[in-house]
Design a protein around this motif. Structure first.
Motif, PDB file in Angstrom:
ATOM      1  N   VAL A  94      -9.288  -5.762  -8.022  1.00 43.43           N
ATOM      2  CA  VAL A  94      -9.414  -6.856  -7.065  1.00 43.43           C
ATOM      3  C   VAL A  94      -8.041  -7.430  -6.741  1.00 43.43           C
ATOM      4  O   VAL A  94      -7.247  -7.709  -7.642  1.00 43.43           O
ATOM      5  N   CYS A  95      -7.759  -7.605  -5.432  1.00 47.06           N
ATOM      6  CA  CYS A  95      -6.558  -8.335  -5.040  1.00 47.06           C
ATOM      7  C   CYS A  95      -6.920  -9.812  -4.951  1.00 47.06           C
ATOM      8  O   CYS A  95      -7.803 -10.198  -4.180  1.00 47.06           O
ATOM      9  N   THR A  96      -6.248 -10.618  -5.755  1.00 49.38           N
ATOM     10  CA  THR A  96      -6.561 -12.047  -5.773  1.00 49.38           C
ATOM     11  C   THR A  96      -5.978 -12.754  -4.549  1.00 49.38           C
ATOM     12  O   THR A  96      -6.320 -13.902  -4.275  1.00 49.38           O
ATOM     13  N   GLY A  97      -5.098 -12.059  -3.807  1.00 49.31           N
ATOM     14  CA  GLY A  97      -4.518 -12.655  -2.607  1.00 49.31           C
ATOM     15  C   GLY A  97      -5.483 -12.608  -1.437  1.00 49.31           C
ATOM     16  O   GLY A  97      -5.808 -13.638  -0.835  1.00 49.31           O
ATOM     17  N   CYS A  98      -5.971 -11.435  -1.097  1.00 51.28           N
ATOM     18  CA  CYS A  98      -6.807 -11.274   0.097  1.00 51.28           C
ATOM     19  C   CYS A  98      -8.259 -10.969  -0.241  1.00 51.28           C
ATOM     20  O   CYS A  98      -9.105 -10.891   0.642  1.00 51.28           O
ATOM     21  N   GLY A  99      -8.545 -10.770  -1.532  1.00 56.66           N
ATOM     22  CA  GLY A  99      -9.931 -10.531  -1.916  1.00 56.66           C
ATOM     23  C   GLY A  99     -10.380  -9.086  -1.757  1.00 56.66           C
ATOM     24  O   GLY A  99     -11.567  -8.791  -1.926  1.00 56.66           O
ATOM     25  N   LEU A 134      -2.175  -8.160  -7.136  1.00 50.48           N
ATOM     26  CA  LEU A 134      -1.852  -8.369  -5.729  1.00 50.48           C
ATOM     27  C   LEU A 134      -1.609  -7.016  -5.066  1.00 50.48           C
ATOM     28  O   LEU A 134      -0.866  -6.197  -5.594  1.00 50.48           O
ATOM     29  N   CYS A 135      -2.224  -6.814  -3.913  1.00 54.50           N
ATOM     30  CA  CYS A 135      -2.022  -5.562  -3.186  1.00 54.50           C
ATOM     31  C   CYS A 135      -0.644  -5.580  -2.513  1.00 54.50           C
ATOM     32  O   CYS A 135       0.045  -6.600  -2.486  1.00 54.50           O
ATOM     33  N   ALA A 136      -0.241  -4.425  -1.970  1.00 49.33           N
ATOM     34  CA  ALA A 136       1.083  -4.295  -1.376  1.00 49.33           C
ATOM     35  C   ALA A 136       1.297  -5.312  -0.235  1.00 49.33           C
ATOM     36  O   ALA A 136       2.355  -5.938  -0.146  1.00 49.33           O
ATOM     37  N   ASN A 137       0.278  -5.485   0.623  1.00 49.45           N
ATOM     38  CA  ASN A 137       0.390  -6.449   1.722  1.00 49.45           C
ATOM     39  C   ASN A 137       0.621  -7.861   1.218  1.00 49.45           C
ATOM     40  O   ASN A 137       1.457  -8.592   1.749  1.00 49.45           O
ATOM     41  N   CYS A 138      -0.154  -8.235   0.218  1.00 47.42           N
ATOM     42  CA  CYS A 138      -0.044  -9.612  -0.295  1.00 47.42           C
ATOM     43  C   CYS A 138       1.276  -9.814  -1.021  1.00 47.42           C
ATOM     44  O   CYS A 138       1.846 -10.899  -0.982  1.00 47.42           O
ATOM     45  N   ARG A 139       1.772  -8.779  -1.695  1.00 44.90           N
ATOM     46  CA  ARG A 139       3.074  -8.908  -2.369  1.00 44.90           C
ATOM     47  C   ARG A 139       4.183  -9.074  -1.332  1.00 44.90           C
ATOM     48  O   ARG A 139       5.141  -9.793  -1.549  1.00 44.90           O
TER      49      ARG A 139
HETATM   50 ZN   LIG Z   1      -4.215  -8.445  -0.973  1.00 45.15          ZN
END
Ligand SMILES: [Zn+2]
Ligand SMILES: [Zn+2]
Ligand SMILES: [Zn+2]
Length: 141
Positions: A94-99, A134-139
């Motif tokens: 799970v990416c906690t940034g974008c879900g 965190l996924c690459a986009n959110c990072r």
């Molecule tokens: Zn994300």
């Protein structure tokens, strides 16, 4: 786990296979294995409007006790999402940034389950595993 295996689990646990119970399972199955109780209520109402809210909630409780589904809280604010446990387990990253939620199949945890069973005395019939990050986009953001 197939639908009929799930129904067999209900029978083994001493539950009758009622139309309402079958319909709730079908709704979860059609929903792709992740649904909030509100989504389950909607889906059940579409399949059979005669099934009441109370029996949907009772069925969700019962399926949770049997570990055919588990509530998880990651995807939204405080609303549990019920996930099916196909073959007794279910895994997310799970990416906690974008879900974003990514599913994966192999967890390699059979040995751990056996070990936990021995050390706790609990007969383990399933698990829900979630990794957070965190996924690459959110990072990049
Ligand atoms: Zn994300
Ligand atoms: Zn999932
Ligand atoms: Zn697993």
């Amino acid at each position: 786990m197939t639908d009929s295996q799930r129904l067999q689990r209900l029978r083994d646990a001493g539950y009758k296979i009622t139309h309402a119970r079958q319909t709730v399972l079908e709704a979860l199955e059609r929903g792709g294995g992740h649904m909030t109780s509100a989504q389950v209520l909607d889906a059940v109402a579409t399949l059979d409007p005669a099934i009441g809210r109370a029996s949907v909630f009772r069925t969700l409780d019962m399926l949770s006790r049997l570990s055919l589904i588990r509530p998880t809280f990651v995807e939204s604010s405080g609303t549990p999402v019920f996930v099916l446990l196909p073959n007794g387990h279910h895994h997310h990253v799970v990416c906690t940034g974008c879900g974003a939620v990514i599913e994966f199949d192999d967890c390699g945890l059979d040995a751990l389950a056996t070990q936990l069973e021995a050390s706790t005395g609990i007969h383990i019939i399933g698990h829900l595993l979630e990794f957070y990050g965190l996924c690459a986009n959110c990072r990049a953001a």
